[in-house]
Design an enzyme around this catalytic site. Structure first.
Site, mmCIF file in Angstrom:
data_model
loop_
_atom_site.group_PDB
_atom_site.id
_atom_site.type_symbol
_atom_site.label_atom_id
_atom_site.label_comp_id
_atom_site.label_asym_id
_atom_site.label_seq_id
_atom_site.Cartn_x
_atom_site.Cartn_y
_atom_site.Cartn_z
ATOM 1 N N HIS A 158 29.230 38.221 56.933
ATOM 2 C CA HIS A 158 30.027 37.897 55.953
ATOM 3 C C HIS A 158 30.683 38.834 55.194
ATOM 4 C CE1 HIS A 158 29.027 33.329 56.130
ATOM 5 N NE2 HIS A 158 28.051 33.979 57.089
ATOM 6 N N GLU B 4 26.045 40.374 54.374
ATOM 7 C CA GLU B 4 27.173 40.622 53.583
ATOM 8 C C GLU B 4 27.703 41.991 53.795
ATOM 9 O OE1 GLU B 4 28.756 38.191 51.769
ATOM 10 O OE2 GLU B 4 27.553 36.673 51.982
ATOM 11 N N GLU C 162 37.078 36.364 55.620
ATOM 12 C CA GLU C 162 36.087 37.478 55.517
ATOM 13 C C GLU C 162 36.013 38.002 56.911
ATOM 14 O OE1 GLU C 162 32.177 35.711 54.276
ATOM 15 O OE2 GLU C 162 33.075 34.844 52.614
ATOM 16 N N HIS D 12 33.877 32.393 57.718
ATOM 17 C CA HIS D 12 34.629 32.258 56.669
ATOM 18 C C HIS D 12 35.846 33.002 57.205
ATOM 19 C CE1 HIS D 12 31.117 31.320 54.041
ATOM 20 N NE2 HIS D 12 31.576 30.130 54.557
#
Length: 612
Positions: A340, A432, A211, A208
């Site tokens: 991410h 994440e 990110e 993404h």
């Protein structure tokens, strides 16, 4: 004639600022060029070829229509650039039944390097942007903790690979929709080659575009691996000597550019997340999880190497997605993680819940124990994720140990991690790495130190379980043999050299190897709790005259050919939707793209029509 500023809207991003009229086609002014069929073509090629070979072709066309001018002299573009592009892109023109444009004739309008030419595509490779000068007395281990533009990223990766050329190399797995190379830096004792029994590992960042922390972490990690290897760090030397490591810092460089325009500190959730085609790459992979759930109740069905359904190709497939799928096809990856941002937690497959209407449902794979072990390897080595405080970023996951099954957190389809597990041998988790998607530069140093040991610890997990070679009685390797574990409904297959890797947690297992035309061989294997390297388990298979029908399995390459047309898929062709089959289509006088030139009355590009 004198040099004048370039004022053609489709050529404003070339690597030079001035041109000269008339151009190589004897077009005497900007107005003449703008109303020409040649200029219209380079303006619409992006759409005609669905992004393939662009912006390369447009920039190459601009180098002829608006050639570079310096000191009132025109410089021709380089012939070798034209020839390489024609070799790679001619199939794209063939696919839409279009002839190669006459004004891109490599012999006629281009020059050899000995004549003094310029490379119109240098900007795409990050070779034009001028880097800021750093002090010359900086140590070789210096890492600059900053946000890297695309050009700076490419330059840093190339410099790192050059400094460690005996253990590193760079390569591209493909192009983004806007034509940027998807650059990978690889570390191995034999860069560019798969070595027998050496497992393949990959990290992917910036899937993404907004990110960005994962991207920067992988740029820093590349520099760190190089420096520490040269300094003799035993942990890093052991890792690189025994593993082939691939780092892809930015899978979505187009989206990153949009996010970077907002600037660091902007914790946006939308701008730059998707690609230039407005696609979310982590929703763009084939949904094989639904098929896995359907198969789960069928006795003897395998939940691995599931082919891509034909219907998938009827949708919009991003070139970035296709590049990753072809990458997975070309290298026998064992372990992977995608980095991410937006939370602080490690998630693992499945990401799509067993019941599609359930947004949060625990949905384990057959390798649930191994995936939890992998996720904890990253989480436990991260000082913040392993912190027991609930009043922090990621605090919601403290009671779970900083890890969670993806579908139990939130369910979505088309994810990359599920695709890795169900289509290939590769196990992938999603990390994440922080609640702020685009942090300020002064925060990057701290973020690196929080993640450095976790990144290394997770890479070392590629050496858990078993590995070995499957061969016949003469020692010849057997490709695509299946390695099965009793009680786990998921096989792995051998690579081209007959070697395999099977990630497993500690325990006792019954392992079997089988291949078409050979008898099955079974072995009992015990993996001790403290064992931190893969156990060697080889198999020698003996041929059988008749392969039992109940065990008959098509070789994996045949399955790909029949069901999985990735290698044959033509992204330029117009694919029929379901229900459009019937009578044969009526022949048309002109191809479908001819309408793009309908505004031209007297100067329609007949030179684009193939003479049959």
């Amino acid at each position: 004639a004198k040099c004048v500023d370039i004022s053609l809207s489709s050529c404003t991003d070339v690597a030079y600022t001035q041109t000269m009229y008339p151009n190589f086609l004897d077009q005497k002014s900007r107005e003449v060029i703008e109303y020409s069929s040649e200029y219209i073509l380079i303006s619409v090629l992006h759409n005609l070829l669905q992004g393939e070979c662009n912006p390369d072709l447009r920039l190459l066309g601009c180098s002829v229509l608006a050639p570079q001018c310096e000191k009132d002299k025109v410089i021709k573009p380089c012939r070798h650039v034209c020839e390489n592009l024609k070799k790679n892109c001619l199939p794209a023109f063939d696919a839409i039944d279009m002839a190669w444009p006459y004004f891109l004739d490599c012999d006629r309008f281009f020059a050899g390097e000995e004549e003094g030419c310029f490379d119109p595509l240098a900007k795409l490779r990050g070779e034009v942007e001028i880097e800021e000068d750093l002090p010359s007395d900086l140590p070789a281990t210096f890492i600059q903790f900053k946000h890297h533009s695309y050009a700076q990223m490419v330059s840093t990766l190339k410099k790192t690979a050059s400094r460690c050329s005996h253990i590193a190399t760079t390569y591209s797995i493909g192009r983004s929709f806007e034509g940027k190379d998807l650059f990978v830096i690889e570390f191995s004792t034999k860069p560019g080659h798969h070595e027998l029994l050496k497992p393949e590992f990959k990290y992917i960042g910036n899937m993404h575009g907004n990110e960005v922390v994962g991207k920067e972490l992988l740029i820093y990690l590349a520099q760190y691996l190089c420096s520490e290897y040269l300094l003799g760090n035993p942990r890093i030397q052991t890792l690189i000597n025994n593993t082939r490591i691939h780092l892809l810092p930015s899978l979505n460089p187009d989206g990153y550019e949009l996010a970077a325009e907002e600037g660091a500190g902007y914790n946006g959730w939308v701008i730059g997340r998707q690609t230039a085609q407005n696609l979310d790459l982590n929703r763009n992979f084939p949904d094989l999880t639904s098929e896995a759930y359907r198969r789960a109740g069928i006795r003897g069905a395998r939940l691995d190497h599931i082919p891509i359904p034909q219907s998938y190709w009827w949708g919009k497939v991003a070139p970035e997605t296709k590049a990753v799928m072809k990458w997975l096809r070309s290298i026998p990856f064992v372990l992977s993680a995608s980095l991410h941002g937006g939370e602080l937690v490690v998630t693992y497959p499945y990401d799509y819940s067993r019941h599609p209407l359930e947004e949060k449902e625990f949905s384990p794979t057959p390798d649930e124990k191994m995936f939890k072990m992998l996720a904890k390897a990253y989480a436990d080595a991260h000082p913040v994720i392993s912190d027991r405080s609930e009043l922090r970023c990621g605090g919601n996951f403290v009671k779970r140990g900083g890890i969670i099954n993806g579908a139990e957190w939130y369910s979505f389809t088309g994810g990359m991690a599920d695709f890795n597990y169900l289509h290939t041998n590769c196990f992938e988790v999603t990390v994440e790495v922080g609640c702020e998607k685009f942090p300020l530069e002064e925060e990057l140093f701290t973020i690196w130190h929080e993640n450095r040991d976790a990144l290394l610890n997770y890479m070392e997990m590629v050496h858990r379980g078993i590995k070995g070679i499957v061969s016949d009685k003469f020692g010849n390797p057997i490709k695509n043999a299946r390695i099965s574990v009793r009680g786990i409904q998921h096989d792995v297959t051998t690579a081209a050299d007959g070697d395999y890797w099977r990630l497993l947690p500690p325990g006792t297992y019954i392992i079997s190897a089988q291949a078409a035309g050979y008898s099955k061989v079974m072995k009992r294997v015990t993996l001790p709790t403290k064992m931190k390297r893969a156990g060697r388990v080889d198999f020698v298979l003996r041929p059988v005259e008749v392969w039992p029908n109940k065990l008959l399995r098509r070789p994996m390459e045949d399955m790909h050919d029949q069901y999985d047309p990735l290698e044959l898929f033509d992204p330029h062709a117009q694919h029929a939707q379901p229900g459009t089959r019937g009578g044969s289509p009526q022949p048309r006088e002109k191809p479908w793209w001819w309408s793009y030139f309908s505004s031209l009355d007297l100067h329609k590009p007949l030179w684009l029509l193939k003479q049959h």
